[in-house]
Design a protein around this motif. Sequence first.
Motif, PDB file in Angstrom:
ATOM      1  N   GLU A  19      -5.317   6.071   4.110  1.00  0.00           N
ATOM      2  CA  GLU A  19      -3.923   5.501   4.993  1.00  0.00           C
ATOM      3  C   GLU A  19      -3.153   6.766   5.373  1.00  0.00           C
ATOM      4  O   GLU A  19      -4.155   8.148   4.957  1.00  0.00           O
ATOM      5  CB  GLU A  19      -3.408   4.687   4.388  1.00  0.00           C
ATOM      6  CG  GLU A  19      -3.659   3.796   3.901  1.00  0.00           C
ATOM      7  CD  GLU A  19      -2.508   2.726   2.170  1.00  0.00           C
ATOM      8  OE1 GLU A  19      -2.711   1.560   2.196  1.00  0.00           O
ATOM      9  OE2 GLU A  19      -2.142   3.401   1.946  1.00  0.00           O
ATOM     10  N   PRO A  63      -3.883   1.941   8.491  1.00  0.00           N
ATOM     11  CA  PRO A  63      -2.757   1.323   8.186  1.00  0.00           C
ATOM     12  C   PRO A  63      -1.234   2.532   7.755  1.00  0.00           C
ATOM     13  O   PRO A  63      -1.618   3.601   7.317  1.00  0.00           O
ATOM     14  CB  PRO A  63      -2.991   0.500   6.640  1.00  0.00           C
ATOM     15  CG  PRO A  63      -4.650   0.600   6.470  1.00  0.00           C
ATOM     16  CD  PRO A  63      -4.938   1.713   8.026  1.00  0.00           C
ATOM     17  N   ARG A 108       1.157   3.454   5.178  1.00  0.00           N
ATOM     18  CA  ARG A 108       2.691   3.194   3.661  1.00  0.00           C
ATOM     19  C   ARG A 108       3.309   3.855   3.789  1.00  0.00           C
ATOM     20  O   ARG A 108       3.353   5.248   3.681  1.00  0.00           O
ATOM     21  CB  ARG A 108       1.131   3.429   2.543  1.00  0.00           C
ATOM     22  CG  ARG A 108       1.736   3.591   0.878  1.00  0.00           C
ATOM     23  CD  ARG A 108       1.322   3.152   0.337  1.00  0.00           C
ATOM     24  NE  ARG A 108       0.316   2.721  -0.022  1.00  0.00           N
ATOM     25  CZ  ARG A 108      -0.108   1.507  -0.426  1.00  0.00           C
ATOM     26  NH1 ARG A 108       0.868   1.008  -1.173  1.00  0.00           N
ATOM     27  NH2 ARG A 108      -1.084   0.508  -0.298  1.00  0.00           N
TER      28      ARG A 108
END
Length: 291
Positions: A150, A179, A181
Amino acid sequence: MKRTLVVGVDGSPESRAAADWAAREAVRRDMHVHVVHAWLWQPLAVPVVQDPDTEARRARQILEETETELVRRHPKLSLTAELIPDVPVPALLRAAKGAELLVLGSRGHGALTGFLLGSYGQQLIASAECPVVSVRARHGNPVARPDEGEVVVGQQGGVEDSAEVLRFAFEEAAARRAPLRAVRAWTLPLVYAYSLGSAWIADQFGGFEPFEKDALEQALEPWRLRHPEVEVITHVEQGSAGPVLLSAASDAQLLVVGRQVRESALGTRIGSVAHAALHHAACPVAVVPHH
């Protein structure tokens, strides 16, 4: 004209890791890399035999070897290299003026070193107008951490406070197809810790954690709309920001933190959260200046 990314090198494994990371970042984001080696002949104040011509040749060799290696690894890379006759901090700050990004190498779990001797690294990160990425060599290997995992970003304050930091993080996540976070840490104010009545009043308004979650969502909303392709994971946790962020970024490919631009009586500072990230995160750390 392509946007420019500047990377400082000194021939160490850490600076080679930084140069390789910078090259991959430039290819990924269609940027130009400007490799800088700052070298200025300064006789040592100790009885060591020095030859200025030999040292100058070594400085040029460092630059040429870095350039050759980057072109070999990344044939499509847009690249220039420059030997600057100055000490590192002013040389790199000038080179990074107008750049999108400045990339530096760091060593181990401790102070930034290599060409960033003493407080050079902190001075550069605290003074640069653009985001600065610190890249660590892993176990002596000059290749930086693989591009997996991430992108983790620390969010603090309100919507405007974190806009630049979130913009950078979303752009990185989008370019990496990774992704994102988003982490927000919070602590109980002392007035509530010592007053059960005050804590009860806070609970009547939904409690602290829902407030913190809502603040994070508000900060993220405009960037979610700009980057709908980015998968966003929200993480709100009670605790000190540094440890919470480091825990969340344990397997990250990039950690993004902010640095508030302000002068103090002690000069420019990077802040406690950025300081903790730079000294203890295993992945590259991007420090983004914001007002």
